[in-house]
Enzyme design. Structure first.
Site, PDB file in Angstrom:
ATOM      1  N   ASP A  98      36.124 -16.618  42.748  1.00 61.10           N
ATOM      2  CA  ASP A  98      36.082 -16.340  41.304  1.00 61.10           C
ATOM      3  C   ASP A  98      36.772 -17.442  40.512  1.00 61.10           C
ATOM      4  O   ASP A  98      36.565 -17.555  39.296  1.00 61.10           O
ATOM      5  CB  ASP A  98      36.813 -15.027  40.972  1.00 61.10           C
ATOM      6  CG  ASP A  98      36.394 -13.877  41.842  1.00 61.10           C
ATOM      7  OD1 ASP A  98      37.278 -13.060  42.169  1.00 61.10           O
ATOM      8  OD2 ASP A  98      35.216 -13.798  42.205  1.00 61.10           O
TER       9      ASP A  98
ATOM     10  N   ASP B  25      31.103 -12.723  52.665  1.00 62.71           N
ATOM     11  CA  ASP B  25      31.542 -11.456  53.247  1.00 62.71           C
ATOM     12  C   ASP B  25      30.568 -10.321  52.917  1.00 62.71           C
ATOM     13  O   ASP B  25      30.930  -9.317  52.320  1.00 62.71           O
ATOM     14  CB  ASP B  25      32.953 -11.130  52.732  1.00 62.71           C
ATOM     15  CG  ASP B  25      33.657 -10.078  53.569  1.00 62.71           C
ATOM     16  OD1 ASP B  25      33.457 -10.059  54.793  1.00 62.71           O
ATOM     17  OD2 ASP B  25      34.418  -9.273  52.988  1.00 62.71           O
TER      18      ASP B  25
ATOM     19  N   GLU C 299      48.225  -8.274  51.074  1.00 65.02           N
ATOM     20  CA  GLU C 299      48.133  -9.040  52.322  1.00 65.02           C
ATOM     21  C   GLU C 299      48.507 -10.506  52.097  1.00 65.02           C
ATOM     22  O   GLU C 299      49.082 -11.159  52.969  1.00 65.02           O
ATOM     23  CB  GLU C 299      46.728  -8.926  52.920  1.00 65.02           C
ATOM     24  CG  GLU C 299      45.639  -9.730  52.248  1.00 65.02           C
ATOM     25  CD  GLU C 299      45.325  -9.316  50.821  1.00 65.02           C
ATOM     26  OE1 GLU C 299      45.004 -10.206  50.008  1.00 65.02           O
ATOM     27  OE2 GLU C 299      45.403  -8.112  50.517  1.00 65.02           O
ATOM     28  N   ASP C 300      48.201 -11.031  50.906  1.00 66.08           N
ATOM     29  CA  ASP C 300      48.556 -12.417  50.618  1.00 66.08           C
ATOM     30  C   ASP C 300      50.059 -12.567  50.414  1.00 66.08           C
ATOM     31  O   ASP C 300      50.642 -13.595  50.782  1.00 66.08           O
ATOM     32  CB  ASP C 300      47.790 -12.944  49.404  1.00 66.08           C
ATOM     33  CG  ASP C 300      47.828 -12.010  48.213  1.00 66.08           C
ATOM     34  OD1 ASP C 300      48.337 -10.873  48.341  1.00 66.08           O
ATOM     35  OD2 ASP C 300      47.331 -12.400  47.138  1.00 66.08           O
TER      36      ASP C 300
ATOM     37  N   ARG D 226      37.611 -11.602  35.975  1.00 63.59           N
ATOM     38  CA  ARG D 226      36.206 -11.212  35.929  1.00 63.59           C
ATOM     39  C   ARG D 226      36.005 -10.080  34.935  1.00 63.59           C
ATOM     40  O   ARG D 226      36.845  -9.190  34.813  1.00 63.59           O
ATOM     41  CB  ARG D 226      35.728 -10.780  37.317  1.00 63.59           C
ATOM     42  CG  ARG D 226      35.726 -11.915  38.320  1.00 63.59           C
ATOM     43  CD  ARG D 226      35.244 -11.482  39.682  1.00 63.59           C
ATOM     44  NE  ARG D 226      33.871 -10.994  39.676  1.00 63.59           N
ATOM     45  CZ  ARG D 226      33.023 -11.151  40.692  1.00 63.59           C
ATOM     46  NH1 ARG D 226      33.403 -11.786  41.791  1.00 63.59           N
ATOM     47  NH2 ARG D 226      31.797 -10.670  40.622  1.00 63.59           N
TER      48      ARG D 226
END
Length: 398
Positions: free
Chosen positions: A99, A45, A182-183, A211
């Protein structure tokens, strides 16, 4: 030569994913499922850190077919996932964040479970690495359950196995207008439309990696995005589930996980303008979706805060939040020979505040922790309150 349909398509959306991507892809390569049963569709992306180049290197050596697509940055995870989903050919789809990483047997176990149980969604146990992870749904493996009978509503991330025919039949895609939550919208819809959900609790299928460089696929944003997310999820639930106890049960999730944190102790640090704006944003959600059935499923302090948000009672809400900030414990008041327990958070039986006693009524779990409580009273009162509310909300027969 005709290629056999893969069992599972792994969709990987990747943005600035190095060096975490190396372990992610290594975990895909190490899967015990036969390589010919898997395809990978990876979407870069708009990365500038070598993510796209590493994906192409992996595609050249991987034992399973890998398609790498590269695009301009979309600003969030929804776009890459939708691009991958549009290209997917597998019977199932699994969304893997660049990740994170899979347990070696993850895909094999999840596909086997879905085939054996005939279910449309499979949740594999998740563990956090340098970050928290959901826990309440991993008590035991369940071949077939649903969103009402188990705590799966508290894990709405996209990292699950979905039967692709379910997604195609209902035209399901990630909402690219949302940049947080959104998930949750996608996964809740899948739960509600699925012919059964399976839970694998005895094997860690997914490692959720924290992370340390501050970069994540999800775009950061202000508090207004949280209200957008809560609104979308509440509207989805209301659109698919009729009024009543089942809808109330599911509404607990957006109210407590998405909306309530906006009115936690950090609210005390907000400016006056932000506080007023948050109450304005919450008002239509409370007016439409806040019910007695939702309220009675919450802990007292959660119920009290949301009651005050619903009433736009800013000063009283501030008092409660100051109390919570100091981590004070409310006094427990036992009545009806210990069968009824009230937790005296601020403004309990304060005539000028006018907050009903029922807001302070301990939930069954809270009541059981109070010395002197006698079982039966709180549960019975809550049931009677719910029945009364249903009668008031049900139109009389013509």
């Amino acid at each position: 030569m005709t290629m056999a349909q893969p069992d599972v398509t792994v969709v990987i959306g990747a943005y600035e994913a190095m060096p975490y991507l190396t372990e992610c892809l290594a975990s895909v390569e190490a899967q015990t499922i036969a390589p010919e049963r898997v395809e990978v569709i990876a979407v870069d992306d708009g990365s500038t850190d070598g993510t796209g180049e590493y994906l192409e290197e992996f595609a050249a050596r991987a034992p399973m077919p890998v398609t790498v697509l590269r695009q301009e940055n979309s600003g969030g995870p929804s776009g890459p996932r939708n691009v991958g989903l549009d290209r997917a050919a597998g019977r199932y789809v699994f969304f893997l964040d660049a990740d994170d990483r899979l347990g070696p047997e993850a895909l094999e176990r999840m596909v086997d479970m879905a085939d054996r149980a005939g279910t449309d969604v499979v949740l594999g146990r998740v563990e956090g690495v340098n970050r928290g992870a959901p826990k309440s749904m991993w008590g035991r493996t369940l071949e077939r359950t649903d969103v009402y009978s188990s705590p799966i509503k508290f894990t709405l991330s996209a990292q699950k196995l979905f039967r692709r025919s379910l997604l195609e039949r209902h035209g399901m895609r990630f909402d690219e207008s949302l940049f947080t939550g959104e998930d949750a919208l996608f996964t809740m819809e899948a739960y509600l439309r699925a012919d059964g959900v399976s839970v694998i609790a005895d094997y860690t299928c997914y490692y959720l990696v924290g992370r340390d460089d501050g970069k994540h696929v999800t775009r950061s944003g202000g508090y207004t995005l949280r209200f957008d997310s809560a609104r979308a999820l509440m509207n989805l639930i209301a659109g698919l589930v009729p009024e009543g106890p089942r809808r109330d049960l599911l509404m607990v999730r957006p109210f407590t996980v998405t909306l309530l944190p906006q009115f936690g102790p950090r609210f005390l640090k907000d400016t006056d303008d932000v506080r007023r704006r948050k109450l304005e944003l919450a008002r239509p959600l409370m007016d439409v979706h806040w019910t007695e059935g939702v309220a009675r499923r919450l802990k007292v302090e959660e119920r009290l805060r949301l009651h005050l948000v619903a009433g736009q009672r800013l000063e009283l809400l501030m008092d409660v939040l100051r109390f919570l900030r100091e981590e004070e414990r409310p006094r427990a008041l036992l009545e009806r020979r210990g069968r009824r327990v009230y937790l005296a958070y601020p403004h309990f039986r304060d005539r000028s505040a006018g907050i009903p006693d029922s807001v302070y009524l301990a939930s069954p779990r809270e009541a059981r922790a109070v010395p002197g409580h006698r079982a039966g009273g709180t549960d019975s009162l809550l049931r009677r309150t719910a029945r009364k509310a249903r009668r008031l909300l049900t139109p009389a027969a013509a």
